[in-house]
Design an enzyme around this catalytic site. Structure first.
Site, PDB file in Angstrom:
ATOM      1  N   SER A   1       0.824  -1.207   0.000  1.00  0.00           N
ATOM      2  CA  SER A   1       0.000   0.000   0.000  1.00  0.00           C
ATOM      3  C   SER A   1       0.860   1.260   0.000  1.00  0.00           C
ATOM      4  O   SER A   1       1.993   1.261   0.468  1.00  0.00           O
ATOM      5  CB  SER A   1      -0.910   0.006   1.226  1.00  0.00           C
ATOM      6  OG  SER A   1      -1.673  -1.172   1.282  1.00  0.00           O
TER       7      SER A   1
HETATM    8  N1  SAH Z   1      -1.077  -3.697   3.504  1.00  0.00           N
HETATM    9  C1  SAH Z   1      -0.660  -4.685   2.525  1.00  0.00           C
HETATM   10  C2  SAH Z   1      -1.635  -4.654   1.377  1.00  0.00           C
HETATM   11  C3  SAH Z   1      -1.488  -5.742   0.424  1.00  0.00           C
HETATM   12  S1  SAH Z   1      -2.665  -5.688  -0.905  1.00  0.00           S
HETATM   13  C4  SAH Z   1       0.737  -4.331   2.070  1.00  0.00           C
HETATM   14  O1  SAH Z   1       1.103  -3.163   2.196  1.00  0.00           O
HETATM   15  O2  SAH Z   1       1.451  -5.196   1.590  1.00  0.00           O
HETATM   16  C5  SAH Z   1      -4.056  -6.512  -0.208  1.00  0.00           C
HETATM   17  C6  SAH Z   1      -3.840  -7.916   0.250  1.00  0.00           C
HETATM   18  O3  SAH Z   1      -5.119  -8.459   0.596  1.00  0.00           O
HETATM   19  C7  SAH Z   1      -3.237  -8.845  -0.793  1.00  0.00           C
HETATM   20  O4  SAH Z   1      -2.083  -9.448  -0.290  1.00  0.00           O
HETATM   21  C8  SAH Z   1      -4.356  -9.873  -1.049  1.00  0.00           C
HETATM   22  O5  SAH Z   1      -3.868 -11.169  -1.333  1.00  0.00           O
HETATM   23  C9  SAH Z   1      -5.102  -9.836   0.273  1.00  0.00           C
HETATM   24  N2  SAH Z   1      -6.469 -10.353   0.223  1.00  0.00           N
HETATM   25  C10 SAH Z   1      -7.414 -10.191  -0.754  1.00  0.00           C
HETATM   26  N3  SAH Z   1      -8.542 -10.846  -0.439  1.00  0.00           N
HETATM   27  C11 SAH Z   1      -8.302 -11.438   0.771  1.00  0.00           C
HETATM   28  C12 SAH Z   1      -9.090 -12.270   1.623  1.00  0.00           C
HETATM   29  N4  SAH Z   1     -10.346 -12.645   1.300  1.00  0.00           N
HETATM   30  N5  SAH Z   1      -8.541 -12.696   2.785  1.00  0.00           N
HETATM   31  C13 SAH Z   1      -7.272 -12.351   3.128  1.00  0.00           C
HETATM   32  N6  SAH Z   1      -6.481 -11.571   2.378  1.00  0.00           N
HETATM   33  C14 SAH Z   1      -6.987 -11.113   1.194  1.00  0.00           C
END
Ligand code: SAH
Length: 224
Positions: free
Chosen positions: A75
């Site tokens: 993010s």
């Molecule tokens: N704050 C994190 C954001 C990653 S992007 C960072 O800075 O790295 C969002 C994440 O949510 C991704 O890794 C994706 O795989 C995860 N995600 C999407 N749907 C999900 C679900 N149903 N349960 C758990 N994680 C999920």
């Protein structure tokens, strides 16, 4: 007994790039509206380049989202700061994070809460983030591979819930697993129409408000 002092990590700029590069990023985050000093301090002491691929390390201190593989992104620092300060308008001991990704948001939350429970649906990202945070000295996070939008009743109720993937609605499970006085911060919407929302659970019901338009990767069902 659970020892709060020992379990919260302190980064103290481990492996940090130049002071100037780091300060520039924090200045930008502050100028955009993140004012919580504790949040800014943690963001300023946590090296962001260890969360991205080596080929992208030179861009790690830009205020942008970057790819982390598997079609996902780390993010934008401003958004991480905004979500963290919105969640932590008061101390929140136990926080559920949905979407661990590379673990950057998790690592920001860890020093600011007593316990973080972080759920990720992509097993490779889940394992990488777990190992990365261990190397950073983080010991107060429970990592789980699963669908975070189903909540995680093992550790409920939560004082705070934060999601990093956009959902079309707020799952009832999350509201059920929130303590009275607890707060959810998550993006809601679809495609380009997304808003960061805050929901407070009070003894007499839920209070919801919108913070601002945002852009997140979608919530996905099933594990991979
Ligand atoms: N704050 C994190 C954001 C990653 S992007 C960072 O800075 O790295 C969002 C994440 O949510 C991704 O890794 C994706 O795989 C995860 N995600 C999407 N749907 C999900 C679900 N149903 N349960 C758990 N994680 C999920």
């Amino acid at each position: 007994m659970y020892n709060e002092q020992l379990s919260k990590p302190q980064y103290a700029g481990i492996g940090m790039t130049s002071d100037r590069t780091r300060r520039r990023l924090i200045d930008q985050v502050r100028e955009m509206g993140v004012s919580n000093a504790d949040v800014l301090n943690v963001m300023g002491s946590l090296p962001r380049h260890v969360f991205v691929d080596e080929a992208l390390a030179s861009r790690a201190y830009e205020n942008t989202a970057l790819p982390i593989g598997h079609g996902q992104t780390i993010s934008q620092p401003y958004i991480v700061g905004l979500m963290t300060q919105t969640l932590l308008n008061k101390p929140r001991a136990k926080v559920l994070e949905i979407g661990t990704g590379c673990g950057y948001q998790t690592a920001i939350l860890a020093p600011l809460c007593e316990k973080v429970v972080s759920v990720e649906r992509i097993v490779k990202l889940h394992r990488q983030a777990r190992d990365r945070l261990y190397d950073l000295g983080v010991r107060n996070v429970v990592f789980r591979h699963g669908d975070g939008f189903e909540g995680l009743s093992d550790f409920a109720p939560y004082d705070g819930i934060l999601a990093a993937a956009v959902s079309e609605d707020v799952p009832q499970e999350l509201l059920d697993q929130l303590a009275i006085g607890g707060r959810v911060v998550m993006p809601v919407g679809r495609g380009e129409r997304q808003n960061l929302i805050v929901i407070d659970k009070t003894a007499s019901g839920f209070v919801q408000r919108e913070i601002e338009a945002v852009r997140f990767v979608p919530r996905l069902a099933g594990l991979s």
